[in-house]
Design an enzyme around this catalytic site. Structure first.
Site, PDB file in Angstrom:
ATOM      1  N   HIS A   1      -1.924   6.730   7.875  1.00  0.00           N
ATOM      2  CA  HIS A   1      -1.016   5.923   7.049  1.00  0.00           C
ATOM      3  C   HIS A   1      -0.969   4.509   7.631  1.00  0.00           C
ATOM      4  O   HIS A   1      -0.669   4.318   8.812  1.00  0.00           O
ATOM      5  CB  HIS A   1       0.382   6.538   7.026  1.00  0.00           C
ATOM      6  CG  HIS A   1       1.318   5.867   6.067  1.00  0.00           C
ATOM      7  ND1 HIS A   1       1.290   6.104   4.707  1.00  0.00           N
ATOM      8  CD2 HIS A   1       2.294   4.948   6.271  1.00  0.00           C
ATOM      9  CE1 HIS A   1       2.224   5.355   4.115  1.00  0.00           C
ATOM     10  NE2 HIS A   1       2.835   4.646   5.042  1.00  0.00           N
TER      11      HIS A   1
ATOM     12  N   ASP B   1       0.514   0.702   7.211  1.00  0.00           N
ATOM     13  CA  ASP B   1       1.533  -0.154   6.589  1.00  0.00           C
ATOM     14  C   ASP B   1       1.139  -1.618   6.703  1.00  0.00           C
ATOM     15  O   ASP B   1       0.970  -2.141   7.803  1.00  0.00           O
ATOM     16  CB  ASP B   1       2.881   0.037   7.302  1.00  0.00           C
ATOM     17  CG  ASP B   1       3.499   1.386   6.995  1.00  0.00           C
ATOM     18  OD1 ASP B   1       3.653   1.697   5.810  1.00  0.00           O
ATOM     19  OD2 ASP B   1       3.812   2.121   7.942  1.00  0.00           O
TER      20      ASP B   1
ATOM     21  N   MET C   1       3.498  -3.317   1.633  1.00  0.00           N
ATOM     22  CA  MET C   1       4.879  -3.800   1.509  1.00  0.00           C
ATOM     23  C   MET C   1       4.797  -5.324   1.436  1.00  0.00           C
ATOM     24  O   MET C   1       5.180  -6.042   2.352  1.00  0.00           O
ATOM     25  CB  MET C   1       5.701  -3.364   2.716  1.00  0.00           C
ATOM     26  CG  MET C   1       5.740  -1.876   2.902  1.00  0.00           C
ATOM     27  SD  MET C   1       6.873  -1.419   4.235  1.00  0.00           S
ATOM     28  CE  MET C   1       6.015  -0.010   4.888  1.00  0.00           C
TER      29      MET C   1
ATOM     30  N   ASP D   1       8.357   8.705   3.553  1.00  0.00           N
ATOM     31  CA  ASP D   1       8.024   7.733   4.601  1.00  0.00           C
ATOM     32  C   ASP D   1       9.304   7.219   5.248  1.00  0.00           C
ATOM     33  O   ASP D   1      10.079   6.510   4.626  1.00  0.00           O
ATOM     34  CB  ASP D   1       7.234   6.575   3.978  1.00  0.00           C
ATOM     35  CG  ASP D   1       6.726   5.586   5.011  1.00  0.00           C
ATOM     36  OD1 ASP D   1       7.004   5.767   6.209  1.00  0.00           O
ATOM     37  OD2 ASP D   1       6.044   4.620   4.611  1.00  0.00           O
TER      38      ASP D   1
END
Length: 219
Positions: free
Chosen positions: A34, A36, A69, A176
């Protein structure tokens, strides 16, 4: 239960030993990496950008689950496809034309994900759920690792599962933020398919054993 995926979050990795931590995930029971990506605008933190994702992709042998994000994610969709992302998740709150963004992601061959902040109601996905491969429910406010879990998440998972079932969609539910061995079973029981764990994995004495533990809870 056997299809539950554990996706360690590299946001919590040791950036001085990133290759080592990526290879640890490769050799572990984890399903995905994962990743980010934060821009300091959409969330109050900057994580890493494309050069670091490129390095992760070069060493990863498991799918890259990339979570943007950022504001204006559309302009970077092709970049992340070129870097080798398997899943690309954008924030509902950052997309003015969500359906178009989802189509653009799918056109590159990636799976399309949508993330929801803690205050965003899952009913807003009613019209697009059939086009979404993955919904990432933020169980903390996005931007920083190591935050405590928001209990309302369980109700959101159940509501989302009901919507997916109603629409006959195949969407996966990813959680998450604040995932640990203490809440993993309850999250899965509520309907979660993918658990992202950052600090819980990387701050533990033995990350590989911690991933194994989460996998065993997932059954």
């Amino acid at each position: 239960m056997g299809n539950i995926k554990i996706a360690p979050s590299l946001l919590a990795a040791d950036f001085g030993n990133l290759q080592r931590d990526v290879e640890m995930i490769n050799q572990s029971d984890a399903a995905w990496h994962h990743v980010d990506v934060m821009d300091g605008v959409f969330v109050p933190n900057i994580s890493f950008g494309m050069p670091i994702v490129k390095v992760i992709a070069e060493h990863a042998t498991k799918p890259l689950d990339v979570h943007l994000m950022i504001v204006n994610p559309d302009q970077y969709i092709q970049n992340f496809a070129d870097l080798g992302a398997t899943n690309l998740t954008v924030h509902y709150e950052a997309c003015t034309h969500l359906h178009r963004t989802l189509q653009a992601i799918k056109a590159t061959g990636m799976k399309a994900g949508v993330a929801l902040n803690p205050h965003t109601n899952i009913n807003l996905l009613e019209d697009t759920i059939s086009d979404i491969d993955l919904v990432c429910i933020m169980s903390v406010n996005p931007g920083f690792g190591g935050q405590s879990f928001i209990p309302n998440t369980y109700d959101k998972i159940k509501a989302l599962k009901a919507l997916i079932t109603k629409k006959g969609a195949n969407t996966l539910i990813e959680i998450d933020g604040g995932v640990t061995s203490k809440n993993a079973k309850a999250l899965i029981d509520a309907g979660a398919d993918v658990l992202v764990a950052g600090s819980f994995v990387f701050k533990s004495d033995n990350p590989t054993a911690t991933i194994k533990e989460l996998n065993e809870i997932a059954g």
